[in-house]
Enzyme design. Structure first.
Site, mmCIF file in Angstrom:
data_model
loop_
_atom_site.group_PDB
_atom_site.id
_atom_site.type_symbol
_atom_site.label_atom_id
_atom_site.label_comp_id
_atom_site.label_asym_id
_atom_site.label_seq_id
_atom_site.Cartn_x
_atom_site.Cartn_y
_atom_site.Cartn_z
ATOM 1 N N THR A 49 0.874 -1.177 0.000
ATOM 2 C CA THR A 49 0.000 0.000 0.000
ATOM 3 C C THR A 49 0.906 1.220 0.000
ATOM 4 O O THR A 49 1.767 1.360 0.861
ATOM 5 C CB THR A 49 -0.914 -0.011 1.239
ATOM 6 O OG1 THR A 49 -1.749 -1.174 1.180
ATOM 7 C CG2 THR A 49 -1.797 1.227 1.270
ATOM 8 N N GLU B 47 8.880 13.755 -9.744
ATOM 9 C CA GLU B 47 9.427 15.046 -9.334
ATOM 10 C C GLU B 47 9.564 15.984 -10.532
ATOM 11 O O GLU B 47 9.711 15.557 -11.678
ATOM 12 C CB GLU B 47 10.832 14.862 -8.724
ATOM 13 C CG GLU B 47 10.856 14.064 -7.453
ATOM 14 C CD GLU B 47 10.557 12.595 -7.683
ATOM 15 O OE1 GLU B 47 10.977 12.030 -8.718
ATOM 16 O OE2 GLU B 47 9.870 12.006 -6.827
ATOM 17 N N SER C 17 8.079 4.936 -1.880
ATOM 18 C CA SER C 17 7.754 3.909 -0.870
ATOM 19 C C SER C 17 8.928 3.787 0.096
ATOM 20 O O SER C 17 9.721 4.715 0.225
ATOM 21 C CB SER C 17 7.480 2.570 -1.564
ATOM 22 O OG SER C 17 8.645 2.086 -2.200
HETATM 23 I I1 8IG Z 1 9.757 3.283 -11.022
HETATM 24 O O1 8IG Z 1 11.613 8.938 -10.935
HETATM 25 C C1 8IG Z 1 9.940 5.123 -10.272
HETATM 26 N N1 8IG Z 1 9.394 5.456 -9.120
HETATM 27 N N2 8IG Z 1 9.501 9.574 -6.935
HETATM 28 N N3 8IG Z 1 10.558 9.260 -8.960
HETATM 29 C C2 8IG Z 1 9.805 8.782 -7.933
HETATM 30 N N4 8IG Z 1 9.364 7.523 -7.898
HETATM 31 C C3 8IG Z 1 9.705 6.731 -8.922
HETATM 32 C C4 8IG Z 1 10.466 7.148 -9.999
HETATM 33 C C5 8IG Z 1 10.925 8.487 -10.018
HETATM 34 N N5 8IG Z 1 10.614 6.115 -10.843
#
Ligand code: 8IG
Length: 277
Positions: free
Chosen positions: A98, A198, A217
């Site tokens: 989750t 981001e 996560s």
């Molecule tokens: I897969 O570039 C994955 N999860 N925050 N940024 C963030 N989470 C991600 C990214 C990423 N790629």
């Protein structure tokens, strides 16, 4: 929606550790395994590891266990598997994460970790797919998490619960992983709330803060695992360069493809790590 049963963890009067203990009892009953030794949360790109770490003796839909929520994403398997490793250890594989960005609160985010601890697991392996800030990390590169920066402005700890997070990601387990694959790099994981990726400016902020990996996560889960006294190994699969690090925009399709391509390699690596624990 009045026809949906209230979630037990959403009631502030309910003790989340009591729900985790109930969940662990249900897992013991449904799997026929009294205690588990190791728990793994398999994030995007890591799911195949479940087939390689041993013999699956039971697989149950997570929604049959109290406190687990329906998976938000298809491709997130949503099952709990009990696996007997070649060395005779019992591994609990959590294919149902989750995410904080789902907006159901931190208790639900860390319920799987607390449940794993309540089943007896003393080692928690947390894996994820994430963005890379180091530009030599090509998509498909697995990296060890050495530390984290929690930018969720939240915590799984409630009340005046002060927990030391020094060596949160076990140096011993990182050394053990590097013995098996000396090419493994490591970095600081920065958890953003998401679900948007981001901006390039936010990635530069994370970099200036000392971050190397961006994700959505793991940091909150690691804090809960430490609170439960578990030894933690964190690994990220870099599926994309973080926004602005590469001139290309991020595509969820490419992220999924990079994960698929790397899956056999990193899953085999993770299986060897579990065998060596
Ligand atoms: I897969 O570039 C994955 N999860 N925050 N940024 C963030 N989470 C991600 C990214 C990423 N790629």
């Amino acid at each position: 929606m009045s026809d949906v049963a209230p979630h037990p963890l959403d009631d502030p009067a309910v003790d989340p550790f009591a729900i985790a203990a109930q969940a662990a009892e249900q897992i013991a009953r449904l799997t026929g395994v009294e205690r588990h030794d190791i728990a793994l949360t398999l994030g995007s790109g890591w799911a195949k590891a479940a087939d390689l770490i041993g013999e699956t003796t039971a697989e149950i839909p997570a929604t049959e266990v109290i406190g687990f929520s329906k998976p938000a994403l298809t491709g997130h398997v949503g099952t709990l598997r009990s696996i007997l490793t070649p060395s005779g250890r019992r591994a609990l594989v959590i294919g149902a994460r989750t995410h904080y960005y789902e907006g159901h609160g931190v208790r639900r985010v860390v319920h799987s970790v607390r449940t794993a601890a309540a089943t007896g697991a003393t080692t928690m392996i947390l894996t994820n797919g994430a963005g890379g800030i180091k530009d030599h990390w090509t998509p498909g590169t697995p990296v060890l998490i050495s530390d984290h920066i929690n930018l969720t402005a939240n915590s799984p700890l409630e009340g005046a619960t002060f927990i030391d997070l020094t060596d949160l990601y076990s140096a011993r387990l990182r050394d053990l992983a590097r013995e098996l694959d000396p090419s493994l790099d490591e970095g600081v994981y920065v958890q953003f709330r998401g679900p948007h990726y981001e901006t390039p400016a936010e990635v530069q902020m994370a970099k200036a803060m000392g971050g190397h990996i961006v994700g959505m996560s793991t940091a909150l889960e690691a804090i809960a695992a430490r609170q439960a006294g578990m030894e933690i190994l964190g690994m990220s699969l870099i599926t994309n360069l973080a926004a602005g690090i590469s001139p290309e925009p991020l595509s969820h399709g490419e992220v999924l493809q990079a994960g698929k391509d790397a899956e056999p390699v990193i899953s085999a690596l993770l299986a060897r790590i579990v065998a060596a624990l």
